[in-house]
Design an enzyme around this catalytic site. Structure first.
Site, short mmCIF file in Angstrom:
data_model
loop_
_atom_site.label_atom_id
_atom_site.label_comp_id
_atom_site.label_asym_id
_atom_site.label_seq_id
_atom_site.Cartn_x
_atom_site.Cartn_y
_atom_site.Cartn_z
N ASN A 209 27.37 25.62 32.89
CA ASN A 209 27.90 24.27 33.09
C ASN A 209 29.36 24.21 32.65
O ASN A 209 29.98 25.22 32.33
CB ASN A 209 27.04 23.24 32.36
CG ASN A 209 27.03 23.46 30.85
OD1 ASN A 209 27.90 24.12 30.29
ND2 ASN A 209 26.03 22.92 30.18
N SER A 233 29.28 25.42 42.75
CA SER A 233 28.89 26.24 43.90
C SER A 233 29.25 25.53 45.20
O SER A 233 29.37 24.30 45.26
CB SER A 233 27.39 26.52 43.85
OG SER A 233 27.05 27.54 44.74
N GLN A 255 22.55 24.42 49.22
CA GLN A 255 23.69 24.45 48.31
C GLN A 255 23.81 23.14 47.56
O GLN A 255 24.12 23.12 46.37
CB GLN A 255 24.97 24.73 49.09
CG GLN A 255 26.04 25.40 48.27
CD GLN A 255 25.58 26.74 47.74
OE1 GLN A 255 24.85 27.47 48.40
NE2 GLN A 255 25.98 27.05 46.53
N HIS A 258 22.05 22.53 44.16
CA HIS A 258 22.49 23.20 42.94
C HIS A 258 22.93 22.20 41.88
O HIS A 258 22.69 22.38 40.69
CB HIS A 258 23.64 24.16 43.24
CG HIS A 258 23.20 25.55 43.57
ND1 HIS A 258 22.57 26.36 42.67
CD2 HIS A 258 23.31 26.27 44.71
CE1 HIS A 258 22.30 27.53 43.24
NE2 HIS A 258 22.73 27.49 44.48
N GLU A 322 32.94 30.14 48.80
CA GLU A 322 32.07 31.05 48.06
C GLU A 322 31.05 31.68 49.00
O GLU A 322 30.86 32.89 49.04
CB GLU A 322 31.38 30.28 46.94
CG GLU A 322 30.39 31.11 46.13
CD GLU A 322 29.54 30.26 45.21
OE1 GLU A 322 28.92 30.83 44.30
OE2 GLU A 322 29.47 29.02 45.40
N HIS A 323 30.35 30.83 49.75
CA HIS A 323 29.39 31.28 50.76
C HIS A 323 29.87 30.80 52.12
O HIS A 323 30.23 29.63 52.27
CB HIS A 323 28.00 30.69 50.52
CG HIS A 323 27.45 30.93 49.15
ND1 HIS A 323 27.56 30.00 48.13
CD2 HIS A 323 26.78 31.99 48.63
CE1 HIS A 323 26.98 30.48 47.04
NE2 HIS A 323 26.51 31.68 47.31
N ASP A 356 21.12 34.87 47.77
CA ASP A 356 20.88 34.35 46.43
C ASP A 356 19.78 35.13 45.71
O ASP A 356 19.78 35.22 44.48
CB ASP A 356 20.46 32.88 46.50
CG ASP A 356 21.65 31.94 46.43
OD1 ASP A 356 22.78 32.42 46.22
OD2 ASP A 356 21.45 30.72 46.58
N GLU A 410 66.69 54.94 33.91
CA GLU A 410 66.13 53.80 33.18
C GLU A 410 66.60 53.79 31.73
O GLU A 410 66.17 52.96 30.94
CB GLU A 410 64.60 53.83 33.24
CG GLU A 410 64.04 53.44 34.59
CD GLU A 410 62.54 53.17 34.57
OE1 GLU A 410 61.87 53.52 33.58
OE2 GLU A 410 62.03 52.59 35.55
N HIS A 415 61.99 59.84 27.07
CA HIS A 415 61.12 60.18 28.20
C HIS A 415 61.67 61.42 28.93
O HIS A 415 60.92 62.34 29.26
CB HIS A 415 61.04 59.01 29.19
CG HIS A 415 60.13 57.90 28.75
ND1 HIS A 415 60.35 57.15 27.63
CD2 HIS A 415 58.98 57.41 29.31
CE1 HIS A 415 59.39 56.25 27.50
NE2 HIS A 415 58.55 56.38 28.52
#
Length: 428
Positions: A209, A233, A255, A258, A322-323, A356, A410, A415
């Site tokens: 949540n 969702s 959906q 949900h 999402e879907h 799912d 650089e 290095h």
């Protein structure tokens, strides 16, 4: 539901708006709770569990006898369904493993990768309005395949200190090592910081949540990695006159149930589709036990009529659902043009609920438009890739001047010198 006909592209931003929760307003409260958990560990966890879950825990961790009892409580059909789903999820995710190759980038210079499972991961499984035992499989199965050494799971218990038996059976089936009776902010804090009872993990997975979402966002700033940004969702359905209205409506409502903040969107190029689907949604809605939640979700759901398929695809990629369910007669053609979506379901006989639960793909997916930049959970989510390289004398002679030139330009002389001293030794 809002019906929108032939919107201009200038209005598309309104169509793609999500029903946002103001998690920022929660952050101060959540942060205070997390700070107390960090400082007081198990004591704070027990206190907040009593406050938020209404139970004073005698044991934080699920014991072996509780797993055995949970298995006895489940009927054979559900246990077989969980085992079938686990098999399909394992088969699909195992196929994602890639055998690394050693590559000689320059003669004498060899580079390769090694995939290593994250040593300890934490899974959060909600247990409120619906026991999401399917999410246990979606997270624990690829974690085990990836080679994670320890899988920790938190899920809230009821007033009798029991976690839903299907969640415990799925956890044992999927190979979870330890399960704790913790929900909400206290579960995320326990896994992020570690306590005397709950191990600290390196990455947290799982939905929740608005409080769980806020907690994950806060702990991810410096304490632990998380799977992805999470939000309510959502589903988008593309349909035409060849689509079965009852199929489209069922996906819309699957959906919507949900939660009140979920969102469903229909895109079509035919006006008759909207009316037929609307009527079917209203008919099916009255048959749902969770119809009150679904009704609230439908308040910010939309049926959109567009001019042509180009607009349908362009708006789809802008929404980045999402879907995404494509039930039109040209679904194969349209699917090739999808570039922003979490998971795509093709044809009339591929319901979103298959993904799912049991087809094998993962249902932990990016929401709120994050599909433009994030993948859903997959095998790589549980893996780190370490690069290796080995350079021979000949290889350093071949590549050394390139490294020296770049380092000098650089202005990183140390290095450059790390190569120069080796070349000098080789040339003696």
């Amino acid at each position: 539901m809002e019906i929108i006909e032939y919107p201009s592209r200038d209005d598309w931003n309104k169509i793609t708006e999500r029903p946002h929760l103001n998690t920022l307003a929660l952050h101060e409260k959540v942060r205070n709770i997390l700070n107390e958990i960090r400082e007081n560990g198990d004591c704070a966890i027990r206190s907040y569990t009593e406050q938020f879950q209404g139970v004073r825990l005698s044991e934080l961790e699920v014991q072996e006898n509780e797993f055995a009892e949970a298995e006895k409580l489940l009927d054979k059909e559900l246990k077989e369904a969980i085992l079938t789903a686990k098999k399909n999820i394992a088969k699909f995710h195992a196929s994602q493993a890639i055998t690394p190759q050693k590559i000689e980038t320059t003669e004498g210079v060899t580079c390769w990768q090694k995939a290593v499972g994250i040593e300890r991961v934490g899974l959060y499984i909600p247990g409120g309005t619906a026991p999401l035992f399917s999410t246990v499989l979606m997270l624990a199965v690829p974690a085990r395949i990836a080679g994670c050494r320890e899988i920790i799971m938190c899920s809230p218990c009821n007033a009798n200190e029991n976690i839903h038996p299907a969640i415990l059976f799925a956890a044992r089936t999927a190979g979870v090592d330890r399960v704790f009776k913790l929900g909400g902010i206290q579960a995320i804090g326990a896994m992020a910081y570690g306590t005397k009872s709950v191990p600290k993990v390196y990455k947290i997975f799982g939905p929740g949540n608005q409080y769980v979402t806020a907690a994950k966002q806060i702990v991810s700033l410096k304490d632990v990695a998380i799977d992805m940004p999470a939000g309510p969702s959502e589903v988008e359905v593309i349909a035409d006159s060849s689509s079965f209205p009852e199929f489209v409506a069922s996906d819309f409502l699957s959906q919507a149930e949900h939660g009140a903040d979920s969102q469903s969107i229909l895109l079509t190029t035919e006006k008759s589709v909207i009316e037929n689907v609307k009527q079917e949604i209203e008919r099916q809605l009255e048959q749902l036990p969770r119809k009150d939640l679904a009704k609230k979700s439908l308040e910010h759901s939309r049926l959109v009529l567009l001019n042509d398929w180009d607009e349908v695809i362009d708006l789809t990629n802008e929404y980045a659902p999402e879907h995404l369910i494509i039930q039109s007669s040209n679904y194969q053609e349209l699917s090739e043009r999808v570039i922003n979506a979490g998971s795509v379901f093709l044809g009339p006989y591929t319901p979103e609920s298959a993904g799912d639960y049991a087809s094998g793909t993962n249902h932990t997916l990016p929401t709120s438009g994050y599909a433009k930049a994030y993948s859903g959970v997959n095998l790589d989510s549980f893996i780190r890739k370490i690069t290796f390289q080995e350079i021979s004398r000949k290889g350093l002679q071949n590549l050394g001047n390139t490294i020296e030139t770049m380092a000098a330009n650089e202005m990183l002389d140390a290095h450059k010198n790390a190569v120069s001293v080796r070349l000098a030794k080789i040339n003696q």
